[in-house]
Scaffold this motif. Structure first.
Motif, PDB file in Angstrom:
ATOM      1  N   ALA A 124       0.833  -1.207   0.000  1.00  0.00           N
ATOM      2  CA  ALA A 124       0.000   0.000   0.000  1.00  0.00           C
ATOM      3  C   ALA A 124       0.865   1.253   0.000  1.00  0.00           C
ATOM      4  N   GLN A 125       1.951   1.242   0.786  1.00  0.00           N
ATOM      5  CA  GLN A 125       2.861   2.384   0.804  1.00  0.00           C
ATOM      6  C   GLN A 125       3.508   2.581  -0.562  1.00  0.00           C
ATOM      7  N   ARG A 126       3.884   1.475  -1.205  1.00  0.00           N
ATOM      8  CA  ARG A 126       4.511   1.554  -2.523  1.00  0.00           C
ATOM      9  C   ARG A 126       3.562   2.139  -3.563  1.00  0.00           C
ATOM     10  N   LEU A 127       2.264   1.814  -3.448  1.00  0.00           N
ATOM     11  CA  LEU A 127       1.273   2.266  -4.416  1.00  0.00           C
ATOM     12  C   LEU A 127       0.629   3.595  -4.044  1.00  0.00           C
ATOM     13  N   PHE A 128       0.936   4.088  -2.818  1.00  0.00           N
ATOM     14  CA  PHE A 128       0.332   5.316  -2.322  1.00  0.00           C
ATOM     15  C   PHE A 128      -1.193   5.200  -2.256  1.00  0.00           C
ATOM     16  N   VAL A 129      -1.659   4.059  -1.739  1.00  0.00           N
ATOM     17  CA  VAL A 129      -3.092   3.852  -1.523  1.00  0.00           C
ATOM     18  C   VAL A 129      -3.294   3.379  -0.089  1.00  0.00           C
ATOM     19  N   ALA A 130      -4.534   3.459   0.374  1.00  0.00           N
ATOM     20  CA  ALA A 130      -4.846   2.966   1.718  1.00  0.00           C
ATOM     21  C   ALA A 130      -4.807   1.443   1.732  1.00  0.00           C
ATOM     22  N   GLN A 131      -4.333   0.882   2.831  1.00  0.00           N
ATOM     23  CA  GLN A 131      -4.252  -0.574   2.925  1.00  0.00           C
ATOM     24  C   GLN A 131      -5.627  -1.217   2.806  1.00  0.00           C
ATOM     25  N   GLN A 132      -6.654  -0.588   3.368  1.00  0.00           N
ATOM     26  CA  GLN A 132      -8.010  -1.128   3.291  1.00  0.00           C
ATOM     27  C   GLN A 132      -8.482  -1.188   1.838  1.00  0.00           C
ATOM     28  N   ALA A 133      -8.176  -0.140   1.060  1.00  0.00           N
ATOM     29  CA  ALA A 133      -8.565  -0.123  -0.354  1.00  0.00           C
ATOM     30  C   ALA A 133      -7.806  -1.186  -1.135  1.00  0.00           C
ATOM     31  N   LEU A 134      -6.539  -1.393  -0.800  1.00  0.00           N
ATOM     32  CA  LEU A 134      -5.741  -2.409  -1.487  1.00  0.00           C
ATOM     33  C   LEU A 134      -6.294  -3.804  -1.196  1.00  0.00           C
ATOM     34  N   SER A 135      -6.622  -4.075   0.034  1.00  0.00           N
ATOM     35  CA  SER A 135      -7.209  -5.375   0.390  1.00  0.00           C
ATOM     36  C   SER A 135      -8.523  -5.600  -0.338  1.00  0.00           C
ATOM     37  N   ARG A 136      -9.314  -4.547  -0.454  1.00  0.00           N
ATOM     38  CA  ARG A 136     -10.590  -4.650  -1.157  1.00  0.00           C
ATOM     39  C   ARG A 136     -10.365  -4.960  -2.639  1.00  0.00           C
ATOM     40  N   ASP A 137      -9.361  -4.330  -3.241  1.00  0.00           N
ATOM     41  CA  ASP A 137      -9.075  -4.586  -4.654  1.00  0.00           C
ATOM     42  C   ASP A 137      -8.607  -6.020  -4.888  1.00  0.00           C
ATOM     43  N   VAL A 138      -7.798  -6.543  -3.984  1.00  0.00           N
ATOM     44  CA  VAL A 138      -7.329  -7.927  -4.128  1.00  0.00           C
ATOM     45  C   VAL A 138      -8.503  -8.892  -4.017  1.00  0.00           C
ATOM     46  N   ARG A 139      -9.408  -8.647  -3.072  1.00  0.00           N
ATOM     47  CA  ARG A 139     -10.598  -9.509  -2.946  1.00  0.00           C
ATOM     48  C   ARG A 139     -11.458  -9.428  -4.205  1.00  0.00           C
ATOM     49  N   LYS A 140     -11.573  -8.230  -4.767  1.00  0.00           N
ATOM     50  CA  LYS A 140     -12.367  -8.057  -5.983  1.00  0.00           C
ATOM     51  C   LYS A 140     -11.749  -8.853  -7.136  1.00  0.00           C
ATOM     52  N   LEU A 141     -10.412  -8.844  -7.244  1.00  0.00           N
ATOM     53  CA  LEU A 141      -9.749  -9.603  -8.294  1.00  0.00           C
ATOM     54  C   LEU A 141      -9.941 -11.103  -8.076  1.00  0.00           C
ATOM     55  N   GLU A 142      -9.860 -11.541  -6.839  1.00  0.00           N
ATOM     56  CA  GLU A 142     -10.066 -12.956  -6.541  1.00  0.00           C
ATOM     57  C   GLU A 142     -11.482 -13.382  -6.908  1.00  0.00           C
ATOM     58  N   GLU A 143     -12.460 -12.515  -6.656  1.00  0.00           N
ATOM     59  CA  GLU A 143     -13.841 -12.820  -7.051  1.00  0.00           C
ATOM     60  C   GLU A 143     -13.958 -12.902  -8.562  1.00  0.00           C
ATOM     61  N   ARG A 144     -13.226 -12.019  -9.250  1.00  0.00           N
ATOM     62  CA  ARG A 144     -13.339 -11.975 -10.699  1.00  0.00           C
ATOM     63  C   ARG A 144     -12.721 -13.210 -11.358  1.00  0.00           C
ATOM     64  N   VAL A 145     -11.579 -13.694 -10.820  1.00  0.00           N
ATOM     65  CA  VAL A 145     -10.937 -14.873 -11.410  1.00  0.00           C
ATOM     66  C   VAL A 145     -11.491 -16.166 -10.825  1.00  0.00           C
ATOM     67  N   GLY A 146     -12.255 -16.052  -9.727  1.00  0.00           N
ATOM     68  CA  GLY A 146     -12.930 -17.220  -9.183  1.00  0.00           C
ATOM     69  C   GLY A 146     -12.064 -18.142  -8.347  1.00  0.00           C
ATOM     70  N   THR A 147     -10.943 -17.627  -7.794  1.00  0.00           N
ATOM     71  CA  THR A 147     -10.093 -18.484  -6.958  1.00  0.00           C
ATOM     72  C   THR A 147      -9.230 -17.606  -6.064  1.00  0.00           C
ATOM     73  N   PRO A 148      -8.858 -18.093  -4.863  1.00  0.00           N
ATOM     74  CA  PRO A 148      -7.965 -17.309  -3.996  1.00  0.00           C
ATOM     75  C   PRO A 148      -6.583 -17.152  -4.627  1.00  0.00           C
ATOM     76  N   LEU A 149      -6.017 -15.980  -4.473  1.00  0.00           N
ATOM     77  CA  LEU A 149      -4.692 -15.699  -5.007  1.00  0.00           C
ATOM     78  C   LEU A 149      -3.632 -15.646  -3.912  1.00  0.00           C
ATOM     79  N   PHE A 150      -4.070 -15.461  -2.671  1.00  0.00           N
ATOM     80  CA  PHE A 150      -3.146 -15.397  -1.531  1.00  0.00           C
ATOM     81  C   PHE A 150      -3.666 -16.272  -0.399  1.00  0.00           C
ATOM     82  N   ASP A 151      -2.736 -16.889   0.302  1.00  0.00           N
ATOM     83  CA  ASP A 151      -3.024 -17.508   1.592  1.00  0.00           C
ATOM     84  C   ASP A 151      -2.635 -16.509   2.659  1.00  0.00           C
ATOM     85  N   ARG A 152      -3.595 -16.040   3.448  1.00  0.00           N
ATOM     86  CA  ARG A 152      -3.331 -15.017   4.449  1.00  0.00           C
ATOM     87  C   ARG A 152      -3.444 -15.607   5.840  1.00  0.00           C
ATOM     88  N   THR A 153      -2.463 -15.296   6.687  1.00  0.00           N
ATOM     89  CA  THR A 153      -2.549 -15.592   8.111  1.00  0.00           C
ATOM     90  C   THR A 153      -2.286 -14.287   8.847  1.00  0.00           C
TER      91      THR A 153
END
Length: 324
Positions: free
Chosen positions: A26-55
């Protein structure tokens, strides 16, 4: 009908995949971390599969994420290349040459001479720690440094080529007692308060090599001084401190100072050229050709018998590794 992939979502995915950390991405992209997480979830929904394993402690790519990363980089690289061409910027190449008139700058000058149709822009980031993170997001096209001296995580998808073993030298105030010598044995620096932190060439990978050199010679390193860059600043502090400075043979002339080759041992510093493996710019070919021509003309890749190299480069001479 399948939805199109959003380039913004792909760019955000690549940043997280390279950082494996949402906050840093998020710092590298100059965006809020919450917005970045939302975008990743949106991409995962679009491709139909998880892209990251998060702990709570780690972020890792899934197999699908690893496959997408390769393609996403290709898509973004092609997209950026098309825009540069349409905007009339298709012939420009950003090159980090570390410092003025050093070995990388000599390679750049050679490339400009043999590829006048390409427009090169020099940058001065001063080491791989600063320049490597800029390659993958294409904020920099080519950089130089000591590849095997890089500490920490190296971005994937990079290629490198060894271009020179450069002679390590000593920069001295012209009135210094050692300045009367034509060569400086390393042992002569034992009580001379020698510094290796100053000069445009100084970087983390340079300091790593110099620490090895002093350790191998059983010399005690002096406390580090602030890094001084630029010829005028170096000239001022060299006279003020009245001390030797470890440097390289391509060191530009410093007013009021002399440069002498280091001997016993004859020590060499390895330079490599680094770029993104998917880079197809004609300027890259010109840089590689220029480095090869300079090496052949001036013996840049000659390795004198008994010459000192830092590790792991020294051990790689015994067990050669393929260049990427």
């Amino acid at each position: 009908m399948a939805e199109d992939l959003d380039l913004r979502l792909l760019r955000h995915f690549v940043a997280v995949a390279e950082e494996l950390h949402f906050s840093r991405a998020a710092q590298r992209l100059f965006v809020a971390q919450q917005a970045l997480s939302r975008d990743v979830r949106k991409l995962e929904e679009r491709v139909g599969t998880p892209l990251f394993d998060r702990t709570s402690r780690n972020v890792m790519l899934t197999p699908a994420g690893q496959r997408l990363l390769v393609r996403a980089r290709q898509i973004l690289s092609l997209h950026d290349e098309i825009l540069r061409e349409l905007r009339g910027q298709g012939t420009s190449l950003l090159v980090d040459v570390v410092g003025e008139r050093l070995t990388p700058a000599l390679v750049l000058a050679g490339a400009r001479a043999c590829a006048p149709g390409c427009e090169f822009f020099a940058r001065y980031h001063g080491g791989l720690a600063a320049s490597l993170p800029l390659l993958a997001p294409h904020r920099l096209d080519v950089t130089f440094g000591r590849w095997h001296g890089v500490a920490g995580q190296v971005p994937e998808g990079l290629a490198h080529r060894l271009i020179r073993y450069e002679r390590i030298c000593v920069l001295l105030p012209e009135h210094h007692p050692l300045a009367t010598r034509t060569e400086i044995p390393l042992a002569a620096l034992r009580d001379a308060d020698a510094c290796w932190h100053c000069g445009d060439h100084a970087s983390a990978e340079w300091e790593h090599a110099m620490l090895q050199l002093f350790t191998d010679a059983d010399l005690t390193p002096t406390p580090p001084r602030p890094n001084v860059r630029g010829t005028d600043e170096l000239a001022y502090h060299l006279q003020h401190w009245d001390m030797p400075v470890l440097t390289i043979s391509s060191q530009p002339e410093v007013p009021g100072a002399v440069i002498r080759p280091l001997v016993d041992p004859l020590a060499l510093y390895p330079w490599s050229m680094i770029w993104c493996r998917d880079q197809r710019h004609p300027g890259l070919t010109a840089l590689l050709d220029a480095a090869r021509d300079l090496a052949e003309a001036h013996g840049w890749l000659d390795l004198p018998e008994g010459a000192w190299l830092p590790d792991p480069e020294a051990s790689l001479q015994t067990h050669p590794q393929p260049t990427l």
